[in-house]
Scaffold this active site. Structure first.
Site, short mmCIF file in Angstrom:
data_model
loop_
_atom_site.label_atom_id
_atom_site.label_comp_id
_atom_site.label_asym_id
_atom_site.label_seq_id
_atom_site.Cartn_x
_atom_site.Cartn_y
_atom_site.Cartn_z
CD GLU A 182 -3.20 -0.69 0.50
OE1 GLU A 182 -3.30 0.45 -0.02
OE2 GLU A 182 -4.09 -1.54 0.41
CG ASP B 247 -5.82 0.43 -5.86
OD1 ASP B 247 -6.85 -0.05 -6.33
OD2 ASP B 247 -5.21 -0.09 -4.91
#
Length: 192
Positions: free
Chosen positions: A68, A116
């Site tokens: 992340e 993403d």
């Protein structure tokens, strides 16, 4: 697999990723300032991918390492963050014998559902360093059509069952983030 947090800060993302009630986790979190947190051991399963597939394999959580990045997806990724990511990827790829083609974004395995790390992520930078698949230099197709595009995309790894628009958007997010409009020859050639 690379993600962005879509949250206001790394601290907020860290809190969420460590909250058992959230039912989401990742192996690593990298702050915009380059701070690296390991949240789950690499050999353990993290809950970062969800539904989708890559190279014909489902249950991507069981066969991937989630990274992340502290970013909302609407601005470039910082230099310290990218430098940290490069070092991390180098080690992960070496430890797990992952080829550059195996480094993917969430949008690659979940087209239409996820976007993403988004259009501001610098895939070309990673590719130049051998940390992601480069833009292909494939031949132009004889006919530009959705069926032949899907065939070429599947060979490149895009095997999630999605409609043509979602597939095209996912390929463009990765290889042609500024492209708009209908399917064109360049969408084929970037896949090699």
């Amino acid at each position: 697999m690379i993600h962005y947090t879509a949250m206001e800060s790394a601290e907020a993302a860290l809190e969420r990723l460590c909250d058992p009630q959230a039912e989401v986790s990742a192996h690593y979190l990298i702050g915009a300032d380059g701070t690296l947190w390991q949240l789950v051991q690499e050999a353990e399963r993290a809950w970062h991918a969800g539904a989708g597939s890559w190279r014909g394999q489902g249950d991507v959580n069981s066969r991937s390492i989630g990274i992340e990045l502290d970013n909302r997806g609407d601005h470039p990724f910082s230099e310290p963050q990218m430098t940290c990511l490069e070092a991390l990827l180098h080690g992960v790829m070496r430890r797990w014998d992952i080829a550059p083609e195996g480094v993917i974004g969430h949008s690659d395995m979940a087209p239409g559902r996820k976007s993403d790390p988004g259009p501001r992520f610098d895939w070309a930078r990673l590719a130049l360093r051998g940390l992601a698949a480069p833009v292909g230099r494939g031949d132009a197709p004889e006919v530009v059509c959705a069926a032949s595009f899907r065939d070429r995309a599947q060979v490149a790894g895009y095997t999630a069952e999605v409609d043509e628009a979602a597939l095209l958007e996912a390929v463009r997010l990765r290889y042609r983030p500024g492209a708009r409009g209908p399917l064109e020859v360049a969408d084929f050639t970037v896949l090699g």
